[in-house]
Structures are given as C-alpha cells and as structure tokens.
Design a protein around this motif. Structure first.
Motif, PDB file in Angstrom:
ATOM      1  N   TRP A 149      15.506  49.184 -11.182  1.00  0.00           N
ATOM      2  CA  TRP A 149      14.986  48.838 -10.119  1.00  0.00           C
ATOM      3  C   TRP A 149      14.404  47.455  -9.935  1.00  0.00           C
ATOM      4  CZ3 TRP A 149      12.421  53.169  -6.879  1.00  0.00           C
ATOM      5  CH2 TRP A 149      13.160  54.100  -6.702  1.00  0.00           C
ATOM      6  N   SER A 150      14.595  46.915  -8.833  1.00  0.00           N
ATOM      7  CA  SER A 150      13.877  45.696  -8.314  1.00  0.00           C
ATOM      8  C   SER A 150      12.392  45.635  -8.124  1.00  0.00           C
ATOM      9  CB  SER A 150      14.585  45.112  -7.161  1.00  0.00           C
ATOM     10  OG  SER A 150      13.862  45.620  -5.949  1.00  0.00           O
ATOM     11  N   ARG A 151      11.928  44.396  -8.079  1.00  0.00           N
ATOM     12  CA  ARG A 151      10.586  44.561  -7.841  1.00  0.00           C
ATOM     13  C   ARG A 151       9.886  45.070  -6.631  1.00  0.00           C
ATOM     14  NH1 ARG A 151       5.336  41.884  -9.402  1.00  0.00           N
ATOM     15  NH2 ARG A 151       3.852  42.900  -7.939  1.00  0.00           N
ATOM     16  N   SER A 152      10.733  44.627  -5.722  1.00  0.00           N
ATOM     17  CA  SER A 152      10.341  45.230  -4.173  1.00  0.00           C
ATOM     18  C   SER A 152      10.463  46.708  -4.182  1.00  0.00           C
ATOM     19  CB  SER A 152      11.210  44.463  -3.195  1.00  0.00           C
ATOM     20  OG  SER A 152      12.568  44.549  -3.294  1.00  0.00           O
ATOM     21  N   GLN A 153      11.655  47.142  -4.796  1.00  0.00           N
ATOM     22  CA  GLN A 153      11.773  48.604  -4.744  1.00  0.00           C
ATOM     23  C   GLN A 153      10.478  49.492  -5.455  1.00  0.00           C
ATOM     24  OE1 GLN A 153      15.714  48.338  -6.671  1.00  0.00           O
ATOM     25  NE2 GLN A 153      16.657  49.515  -4.813  1.00  0.00           N
ATOM     26  N   ILE A 154      10.345  48.962  -6.632  1.00  0.00           N
ATOM     27  CA  ILE A 154       9.205  49.301  -7.230  1.00  0.00           C
ATOM     28  C   ILE A 154       7.791  49.369  -6.528  1.00  0.00           C
ATOM     29  CG2 ILE A 154       7.469  49.048  -9.292  1.00  0.00           C
ATOM     30  CD1 ILE A 154      10.047  48.440 -10.678  1.00  0.00           C
ATOM     31  N   ASP A 155       7.716  48.200  -5.870  1.00  0.00           N
ATOM     32  CA  ASP A 155       6.344  48.381  -4.967  1.00  0.00           C
ATOM     33  C   ASP A 155       6.192  49.019  -4.028  1.00  0.00           C
ATOM     34  OD1 ASP A 155       5.186  45.950  -6.440  1.00  0.00           O
ATOM     35  OD2 ASP A 155       5.989  44.415  -5.468  1.00  0.00           O
ATOM     36  N   ALA A 156       7.524  49.339  -3.290  1.00  0.00           N
ATOM     37  CA  ALA A 156       7.660  50.326  -2.277  1.00  0.00           C
ATOM     38  C   ALA A 156       7.113  51.744  -2.570  1.00  0.00           C
ATOM     39  CB  ALA A 156       9.165  50.358  -1.641  1.00  0.00           C
ATOM     40  N   VAL A 157       7.072  51.941  -3.975  1.00  0.00           N
ATOM     41  CA  VAL A 157       6.816  53.622  -4.340  1.00  0.00           C
ATOM     42  C   VAL A 157       5.665  53.518  -5.335  1.00  0.00           C
ATOM     43  CG1 VAL A 157       9.184  54.229  -4.105  1.00  0.00           C
ATOM     44  CG2 VAL A 157       8.294  53.492  -6.434  1.00  0.00           C
ATOM     45  N   ARG A 158       5.062  52.513  -5.664  1.00  0.00           N
ATOM     46  CA  ARG A 158       3.726  52.685  -6.406  1.00  0.00           C
ATOM     47  C   ARG A 158       2.917  53.556  -5.634  1.00  0.00           C
ATOM     48  NH1 ARG A 158       3.467  48.435 -10.130  1.00  0.00           N
ATOM     49  NH2 ARG A 158       4.522  46.604  -9.821  1.00  0.00           N
ATOM     50  N   LEU A 159       2.043  54.139  -6.558  1.00  0.00           N
ATOM     51  CA  LEU A 159       0.600  55.230  -6.051  1.00  0.00           C
ATOM     52  C   LEU A 159      -0.152  54.336  -5.532  1.00  0.00           C
ATOM     53  CD1 LEU A 159       0.522  57.896  -8.704  1.00  0.00           C
ATOM     54  CD2 LEU A 159       1.617  58.020  -6.284  1.00  0.00           C
ATOM     55  N   ALA A 160      -0.494  52.945  -6.071  1.00  0.00           N
ATOM     56  CA  ALA A 160      -1.331  52.032  -5.565  1.00  0.00           C
ATOM     57  C   ALA A 160      -0.508  50.785  -4.845  1.00  0.00           C
ATOM     58  CB  ALA A 160      -2.362  51.513  -6.597  1.00  0.00           C
ATOM     59  N   PHE A 161      -0.822  50.784  -3.522  1.00  0.00           N
ATOM     60  CA  PHE A 161       0.340  49.936  -2.942  1.00  0.00           C
ATOM     61  C   PHE A 161      -0.337  49.014  -1.736  1.00  0.00           C
ATOM     62  CE2 PHE A 161       0.537  53.618  -0.326  1.00  0.00           C
ATOM     63  CZ  PHE A 161       0.454  53.322   0.916  1.00  0.00           C
ATOM     64  N   ILE A 162       0.110  47.817  -1.240  1.00  0.00           N
ATOM     65  CA  ILE A 162      -0.322  47.158  -0.380  1.00  0.00           C
ATOM     66  C   ILE A 162       0.115  47.430   0.964  1.00  0.00           C
ATOM     67  CG2 ILE A 162       1.064  45.175  -0.615  1.00  0.00           C
ATOM     68  CD1 ILE A 162      -2.892  44.892  -0.432  1.00  0.00           C
ATOM     69  N   HIS A 163      -0.551  47.529   2.045  1.00  0.00           N
ATOM     70  CA  HIS A 163       0.186  47.797   3.417  1.00  0.00           C
ATOM     71  C   HIS A 163      -0.850  47.183   4.619  1.00  0.00           C
ATOM     72  CE1 HIS A 163       1.952  50.113   6.425  1.00  0.00           C
ATOM     73  NE2 HIS A 163       1.058  51.073   6.647  1.00  0.00           N
ATOM     74  N   GLU A 164      -0.268  46.762   5.512  1.00  0.00           N
ATOM     75  CA  GLU A 164      -0.974  46.614   6.654  1.00  0.00           C
ATOM     76  C   GLU A 164      -1.163  47.821   7.666  1.00  0.00           C
ATOM     77  OE1 GLU A 164      -0.383  43.762  10.425  1.00  0.00           O
ATOM     78  OE2 GLU A 164      -0.855  42.572   8.797  1.00  0.00           O
ATOM     79  N   ALA A 165      -2.627  48.292   7.766  1.00  0.00           N
ATOM     80  CA  ALA A 165      -2.952  49.412   8.452  1.00  0.00           C
ATOM     81  C   ALA A 165      -4.025  49.316   9.248  1.00  0.00           C
ATOM     82  CB  ALA A 165      -3.403  50.497   7.423  1.00  0.00           C
ATOM     83  N   PRO A 166      -3.952  50.117  10.605  1.00  0.00           N
ATOM     84  CA  PRO A 166      -5.204  49.982  11.301  1.00  0.00           C
ATOM     85  C   PRO A 166      -6.413  50.623  10.879  1.00  0.00           C
ATOM     86  CG  PRO A 166      -3.391  51.744  12.267  1.00  0.00           C
ATOM     87  CD  PRO A 166      -3.008  50.994  10.704  1.00  0.00           C
ATOM     88  N   VAL A 167      -7.484  49.740  11.063  1.00  0.00           N
ATOM     89  CA  VAL A 167      -8.564  50.337  10.186  1.00  0.00           C
ATOM     90  C   VAL A 167      -9.788  50.134  11.221  1.00  0.00           C
ATOM     91  CG1 VAL A 167      -7.906  49.736   7.961  1.00  0.00           C
ATOM     92  CG2 VAL A 167      -8.942  47.939   9.500  1.00  0.00           C
ATOM     93  N   ASN A 168     -10.935  50.727  10.834  1.00  0.00           N
ATOM     94  CA  ASN A 168     -12.089  50.613  11.510  1.00  0.00           C
ATOM     95  C   ASN A 168     -12.829  49.408  10.867  1.00  0.00           C
ATOM     96  OD1 ASN A 168     -11.788  53.283  12.948  1.00  0.00           O
ATOM     97  ND2 ASN A 168     -12.527  54.078  10.717  1.00  0.00           N
ATOM     98  N   TRP A 169     -12.779  48.280  11.567  1.00  0.00           N
ATOM     99  CA  TRP A 169     -13.207  47.130  11.452  1.00  0.00           C
ATOM    100  C   TRP A 169     -14.647  46.881  11.995  1.00  0.00           C
ATOM    101  CZ3 TRP A 169     -13.437  43.556   7.769  1.00  0.00           C
ATOM    102  CH2 TRP A 169     -13.918  42.040   7.924  1.00  0.00           C
ATOM    103  N   SER A 170     -15.713  46.509  11.185  1.00  0.00           N
ATOM    104  CA  SER A 170     -16.986  46.184  11.816  1.00  0.00           C
ATOM    105  C   SER A 170     -17.236  44.775  11.658  1.00  0.00           C
ATOM    106  CB  SER A 170     -18.194  46.973  11.151  1.00  0.00           C
ATOM    107  OG  SER A 170     -19.388  46.442  11.700  1.00  0.00           O
ATOM    108  N   PRO A 171     -17.224  43.752  12.796  1.00  0.00           N
ATOM    109  CA  PRO A 171     -17.265  42.479  12.658  1.00  0.00           C
ATOM    110  C   PRO A 171     -18.533  41.987  11.999  1.00  0.00           C
ATOM    111  CG  PRO A 171     -16.299  42.834  14.644  1.00  0.00           C
ATOM    112  CD  PRO A 171     -16.703  44.140  14.172  1.00  0.00           C
ATOM    113  N   ASP A 172     -19.820  42.650  12.408  1.00  0.00           N
ATOM    114  CA  ASP A 172     -21.047  42.337  12.085  1.00  0.00           C
ATOM    115  C   ASP A 172     -21.141  42.772  10.696  1.00  0.00           C
ATOM    116  OD1 ASP A 172     -20.912  44.678  13.217  1.00  0.00           O
ATOM    117  OD2 ASP A 172     -23.023  44.607  13.790  1.00  0.00           O
TER     118      ASP A 172
END
Length: 855
Positions: free
Chosen positions: A176-199
C-alpha cells in the motif's frame, strides 16, 4: 452544631483512624508478583468515575457515589476478595487553562493545589482507597502512556475482513502507498466543521458549547484541520457488545441512540442548475426508500461542498447569508432541539429517480454533514421535520403511505400501505422497502446500506493544558510522522503566556523553539482533549508504577478476571452526565487495545451504576451561582464523617435524585450516638467509660438474638443489591433492640458493629477497640447469619373476651389447643375479665387468637 457539646467524641477518633489506615496501608491491593499477593483470592475491581479537581473542592453531592463504592469495597475485602479500589484525578482541562490565563499562574501549580484539597477532603471521609495507586492524567509518566496509546491508534487501521484493528505494517507489507495508508489510519487528519471559540482560542465539544456560551464566550462553526479517531468503524461492535453488560437499560439505549444504527438505501439524485453545463450526482441515505414517490424537495447541509456550485446567481446572497448564520450554531442547536425550522432555496433542482420529477433543492440547518451524506430527500407527508418545513415554505406534500386504522396521514411515520407510488402501490411498508431497493440496484440508482449517526471522534484541541500529540510534520512534503516511543513523554514547553492568539494552531504556536523538532520536521501544535486521559485511567490503576508497559500482562490478566468477564472493572459508579461520550470513548479505546493483543477483555466496565443527583436544600442543583452548595468539611466538623457517609446512603435509593436536608444529618448523627451509648456511658466529669450493660455473657434473649441475625442477613443482602438505605433502617431497628435490653451481650453487639463497619468505619472501629479488640474490623471476616436464630419457636396470640381484645400471650409455635386455652385463661388480665362470669365457650384460631365467650 459546632457551638454545642458533641454527642460522642467523633472529632477525636475519626482523624486517628484515618491516619492509622494510611500508615498501615489497610486498603492496599497487592498485585501478582508482590510478596503478599495471594493468587487463590478472587479479585474485585470497584471504581469511581474520577473527579476533575476544581478550585471549588468537593460539595456534598460528590461523596454519594464514593461512599457507595467504599461500602461495597470494604464488604468485599472482608468476604475474601482482593479488592482494587483506587482514586485519581482527571486533571487536564479548559477550566485550569482559563484560570491560568486570568492569574498568570501555571496551570500545573493550580491543578496540584486543587488535587491537594480534594485528597484532603476525601481522606477526611475515611474512604478505603489504595492511595499507592493514585494517578493524575497530568503526571508525565501517565502522559507518556496516553501518548503511547495514541500512537497505537495512529499505527493501526480497521481490518474489514476480521472486524478488528490491526497494525498498518500489514498494509505496508502488501504494497500500500503512504496516501492509501493515511486514508485508513484509526488516527487521521481531516478538515472538519467544528465549534470554534475565537476568544477561548479553541475548539469545543458539542456538550461544552452551552456552558461556555453562558459564560459570555462566542462560538461559531468553521472548518479546521483536525486530528480525528475513526470510532465509526466500531459502531456495530459498540452496539452488539452492550448486550452482556450489567448496565441500566436506559444507559444502553442512550448509547445505541447516539450510535444511531439505521437500515435503508443510498439513493442517487442528479442536481442541475440553469447555468450548469453538467449535473451533479448526490447520494442520499434514507431509512424509508418506500416513500421515494413522495419526495417533493431535497435539503443539503449548509456546509455541503456542492452548495456553492449549484446555487443560482439570484439566490447567492441569501444562501451565503444563511450559511454564515448557521456557522454560529452548535449541532445541538441545529438538531432535534431546533423547533423553528429555517432554510433557503438554492435555485437548483434535483431529479427524483423513481418518477423523473424535478424537485427544488434547499439548504437548512437541520441537515448536517456528520450524518449520512449531508443531504436528505424530503418526504413531508411522512416526516415530522420535513412536514413542518414544507408547511412553513409552502412546499408540496404528497401522501404515499396509507396509515393503519384511522391515523392522520399528514406527518405519519409508522408502517402502512404504499399508495400514489406506482409499482409499489398496495404493498406493505416492509415489502415496498424490499422491492424499491431491488429496483434501485437493478437500475443503478441506489444500493442497500446500513448507516450510523455516530461520527468520527474529533480529537484535536487548541489548548496549552493538554497532552501534546507525539507527531511531527515534514516542512517540505507536508507529511506527518510519529516521534519514536523512546522520546515519550512529550510534555508542553514551559510558557508564561497561555493566552489564545486566534491562530487555530493553538497557543503552542508561540513556543517556536519547542516546535522546531529538526531542520526538516516541526511538531504538531494541537493538543489532545480531556477525554484522552479519562479513556484508559482504570487500566493504569492496575499497574500504576510500571515504567515498561502501560499495564503488565500478568497484572492485566488477574484484574480482568483472566478474560472470563465481559469487562475489566467489576463495578463502575458515577453520574449520568457521562452516560454517552466518556463511556463510548473508553469502550472504543479498550476495543482497539483488545484487538491489538494488549487486553484480555472486550469491554472496560462490567457493571455500571449511576448515582442520582443530590440537590441543594432549595431543591435546585448545587452550584456556587445559586449559593446552595454544602461543603462537606463543615458537615464533618459538626457531625463527623460517619454521619455524612451514613446520611448520603440513608437519603433514599442510590440511583434517585434527592434533596439535601441538614435535619437528616442530625437524625443519623443521633442514631450513631445511640450505637455509641450502647457501649459507652459518660460519668459526671464527662469522661466516657464502658457501659455496665455491656457484658461478656451468652445471649439468653431470643428476640434480641433474632433481630441481630435478621440484621446480618438483611444488611448483607442489601449491600449486594446496593440498597443501602434499607440496610441502615435495619441497623437502626437492631440498635433500638440493644438500647431497650437490660443486658447487652458482647458477642451479639460486636456482630452489629461488624455490619455497621462499612457504613460508619470510624465509630465501629473505635468501639471495637474500646471493648478490648486489638485487630481492626476491616481485617475480620464478614459475619454470616445463623438461620436457626431466625426460626420462630414461639408465637404471640391475641386473647379476646366476648370478641374484645383483653391481653396477649406467648406460646410455643406447636403448642396443642388445650395448652393454648389454659394459658389464655390463666393471665391476670383475663382472670379479672372473667371474675363472676361463667365460661361458655373457648374458640381457638391457630396461630392467631383465642376468643373466650363468657357471661
């Protein structure tokens, strides 16, 4: 009470016993490998949900569960178990960081001070914890193993064939390639909508939003790059494995509903706009594909990636304005709690795949990207939310299900018969579902699907006071990597300024020297949430000083029951506020560690009990803002620790909500004073000496003997059922019997002290010592009741004269009728009633009464 004379000298002996338990390590639980470990003893692991050490310290609501587990633990210890009853501190968290920002004091200083206060208060209540096992999630050694477990998640994936976690090295071996493995890790990076508090400068969990908004902080929805944990892969196991657990059915249902398993179909809709050259395919998950003919509009989540592409120019301003407004709402505000439906038409239309009709595409905040595909087909005739939305915006409502009976079809969601549905007409809902899914699959317009409401766990926080991620980023390639395990623990750098910068990378971005891992790599600046440390703390209690493993194999096997139990912890007691997330997250981590071969059990908690809330005397939840908090230090000062413990258990069933009443504390204090005065009496100088009534003689009072053994039997059974209030009631009955007795037999009184001991350990141990015992009750075997003492050999019979009650007699249970007649007529009171009269008849009702007819 502090200004009046104490009914017994609890303030003298309670601290002395607490010091003795500490010095002798009375409640230490030996581990396999220890010199005093007895492998023949069964284990019992009883656990409290460990506290967050706030600056306010304990209030009287906190010790309720702690007292319950202490009673159980002390009893099990005396019943021959090796009892593990530990305590520690959930000591990372946003409140400590906010306090540090206000005061400029490092959060570790305030956290350690708070722990000192909490520990002092717990010790003042005499809880039988094994303090040698004390842990705090902020301890560097504990952080090390939290980060180590995270790395196990990072280096693992979910094997769909086995249904278990496995190392990603398996995939590397398969090419498997690095990108394929990253796509199935149990801990992974993702851009997600979150509750952000600026202050606050951090992401908030959904359940934290309202709390911090109420304190004046702003919260908005925005997409951020976040570390996530792939808990969704365990959704079905998290449902299935609830079955064998001894948990309240309500908690199991909450967990199942949170996971939200649903069966249905994924249906493909084509969306087009007047200006678009090509249509866009959008997948919609529905549990009611049989109602497809009634889909009259479609709704996308405001953050759906297609919204910008399909929105028409004349709707652009309205759509963008609506999306901005939605960004300020939490998922809870947007979900089922949101009764005021809102939305905006995008200007685009979708094609209903079953009838070819063009239906309008809207965006609305009640649809979210986290569930399903972020798009729904709206069938307003048979969905309450869709029906309300359609009524508000005057959208078509088409009936496609005929209800069973006389129910109104508008908003009808139950099974029925398909109508206005073409080739489905006349079919039951179940048959219509099967047929439409078969048709969709045959036409290439949809597929069968099982869906879950559960979303992957957003694991990043933009805080200082949390575990740093043991990860680094390649400056050139942008790839992430784990640091070597030998570099753990990775601690936060020393910083004087913890204030948020508004940078979503968090306050650690200011620690430039710390970030610079090497010329090629820099550190991750997000930290883990507070949940991380509380996910596995129960495991570290088993082996807290092991520097080589987070838990040793032999130790884990023993405290898990050798894998024979469904869960590691035998009894887990805590509040219902953790009914879903903490329990779900701990179960997830436990399953991953089990899959990877580190744990022998599949679940963390075998039996779960939720104690009810203790309210203030005003009937409201205790809080500083309401001014109704009762400090246990004051109760201990005025009435003693045993009185507080006893009252917490006497208020009512453990699981129910109960208001605090100081009069109740006074009542149980009087009961303890009665126990004291059975054994002790006060002379004219105020000195306490042994009571003359207390004698080392055999018990000749059968009634007293009976109530003593009834008490042993009931208290034992009630402790097992955690019915502590009724156990205390029985001990009160027994104490009253001793108080009324002319002679108190030492042996039988000691039996009362023995069963009272887990509830009121200080008083019972002190009296036990004063009556001549050198060993502690805590070391004595638990007493067993004598069944023969409970057998009624004599019964009480009512004696009537001409139908009126005149006396009572006690006779042998098997006494013949003639003896009962004679005994009834022989009493002094009956003789007076019969004087000058002739007995005409004597009626004997066996076991109940004698009626003498005389004139």
């Amino acid at each position: 009470m502090s200004d009046r004379r104490k009914p017994f000298p609890f303030d003298e002996f309670e601290p002395r016993w607490q010091q003795l338990w500490d010095a002798e390590k009375t409640f230490r639980a030996p581990n396999p490998g220890d010199a005093d470990f007895d492998p023949s003893k069964p284990k019992f692991f009883v656990l409290d949900m460990f506290p967050y050490p706030s600056g306010a310290g304990l209030h009287v609501g906190h010790p309720e569960g702690y007292t319950a587990t202490d009673i159980i633990g002390r009893t099990k210890l005396r019943q021959g178990f090796n009892v593990l009853h530990p305590m520690g501190w959930d000591s990372f968290g946003l409140p400590a960081e906010q306090y540090a920002i206000k005061t400029g004091q490092h959060p570790r200083i305030t956290t350690e001070a708070n722990i000192t206060t909490f520990k002092r208060q717990l010790k003042s209540l005499g809880f039988g914890y094994d303090w040698d096992r004390e842990i705090a999630t902020t301890d560097p050694e504990y952080v090390r193993w939290t980060q180590w477990i995270f790395l196990k998640l990072y280096h693992s994936y979910f094997n769909q064939e086995t249904g278990k976690a496995a190392p990603v090295s398996e995939l590397e071996a398969q090419g498997w390639s690095r990108s394929q493995i990253d796509a199935v890790r149990l801990a992974f990076i993702h851009e997600a909508p979150v509750n952000w508090s600026p202050d606050l400068g951090t992401v908030l969990a959904n359940e934290e939003v309202e709390e911090w908004k109420s304190k004046g902080h702003t919260v908005e929805r925005r997409p951020l790059r976040q570390w996530m944990l792939r808990i969704t892969q365990y959704a079905q196991r998290l449902i299935d494995d609830l079955e064998p657990l001894d948990w309240p059915e309500g908690i199991k249902l909450l967990q199942k509903n949170w996971i939200g398993r649903s069966e249905g179909a994924e249906v493909c809709f084509q969306i087009s706009t007047a200006s678009a050259e090509a249509s866009h395919a959008v997948e919609v998950f529905t549990t009611r594909p049989d109602t497809l003919f009634g889909a009259t509009y479609m709704v996308l989540a405001p953050e759906h990636p297609l919204v910008a592409e399909i929105t028409s120019s004349d709707q652009k301003e309205a759509v963008e304005s609506y999306i901005k407004a939605c960004a300020a709402k939490s998922d809870l505000e947007r979900g089922d709690l949101n009764k005021d439906k809102s939305g905006v038409f995008t200007g685009a239309h979708a094609i209903n795949p079953v009838n070819g009709q063009a239906i309008p595409v809207w965006i609305a905040d009640y649809v979210m990207m986290g569930y399903g595909t972020g798009a729904i087909m709206a069938v307003p005739a048979h969905d309450e939310r869709d029906f309300e939305f359609a009524k508000k915006f005057e959208l078509p409502v088409v009936q496609v299900v005929q209800p069973i009976g006389d129910a109104d079809w508008q908003g009808y969601t139950d099974p029925g018969t398909a109508i206005n549905s073409g080739f489905l007409d006349g079919l039951t809902t179940a048959d219509a579902k099967t047929k439409i899914i078969d048709w969709l699959e045959a036409e290439g317009k949809g597929t069968r699907r099982i869906n879950y409401k559960l979303r992957d766990w957003l694991f990043s926080r933009q805080r200082y006071w949390g575990e740093p991620f043991p990860l680094i980023w390649n400056r050139e390639t942008g790839e992430h990597a784990a640091i070597p395990e030998s570099e753990l623990p990775l601690l936060q750098p020393d910083m004087e300024d913890f204030k948020p910068t508004g940078d979503p990378r968090g306050p650690l971005v200011k620690a430039t020297d710390w970030i610079a891992y090497s010329e090629q790599f820099e550190r991750e600046t997000n930290t883990m949430p507070q949940w991380a440390g509380s996910c596995w703390y129960y495991l570290r209690y088993c082996d807290p000083r092991n520097s080589n493993q987070f838990i040793g194999e032999e130790v884990e096997s023993y405290w898990s029951g050798g894998g024979a139990n469904p869960g590691t912890v035998d009894l887990y007691v805590g509040g219902t506020e953790h009914a879903v997330l903490h329990l779900l997250y701990a179960r997830f981590w436990h399953k991953v560690l089990h899959d990877l071969g580190y744990l022998s059990t599949n679940e963390p908690f075998q039996k779960l009990v939720n104690q009810g809330l203790i309210l203030g005397e005003d009937g409201q939840k205790m809080s500083k803002s309401r001014g109704n908090v009762v400090n246990p230090d004051e109760v201990v000062r005025d009435y003693g620790a045993d009185a507080l413990r006893l009252y917490e258990m006497f208020m009512g069933p453990l699981t129910e909500v109960k208001p605090w009443q100081m009069k109740g504390v006074e009542g149980v204090s009087r009961f303890l004073a009665r126990v004291w005065r059975v054994a002790m009496e006060q002379d004219q100088t105020g000195e306490w000496t042994l009571s003359k009534k207390l004698q080392n003689v055999p018990c000749s009072d059968k009634a007293l003997l009976k109530v003593v053994h009834e008490t042993i039997k009931k208290v034992t059974e009630d402790i097992a059922k955690m019915s502590f209030n009724t156990a205390i009631s029985q001990m009160m009955v027994c104490t009253n019997a001793f108080t009324a007795a002319e002679v108190v037999p030492l042996k039988e009184f000691t039996l009362l002290l023995s069963v009272l001991n887990p509830f009121a350990p200080h008083l019972s141990e002190e009296i036990h010592r004063l009556i001549g015992n050198s060993s502690q009750l805590a070391h004595q075997p638990w007493p067993e009741h004598d069944e023969s003492a409970l057998i009624e050999s004599e019964i009480e019979i009512v004696v009537q004269v001409n139908g009126k009650l005149r006396d009572k007699i006690t006779v042998a249970k098997d006494a013949p009728k003639e003896d009962i007649e004679s005994a009834a007529q022989a009493t002094e009171k009956i003789q007076e009633q019969l004087a000058g009269k002739t007995v005409r008849k004597v009626i004997v009702v066996p076991g109940r009464l004698v009626n003498i007819v005389a004139n």
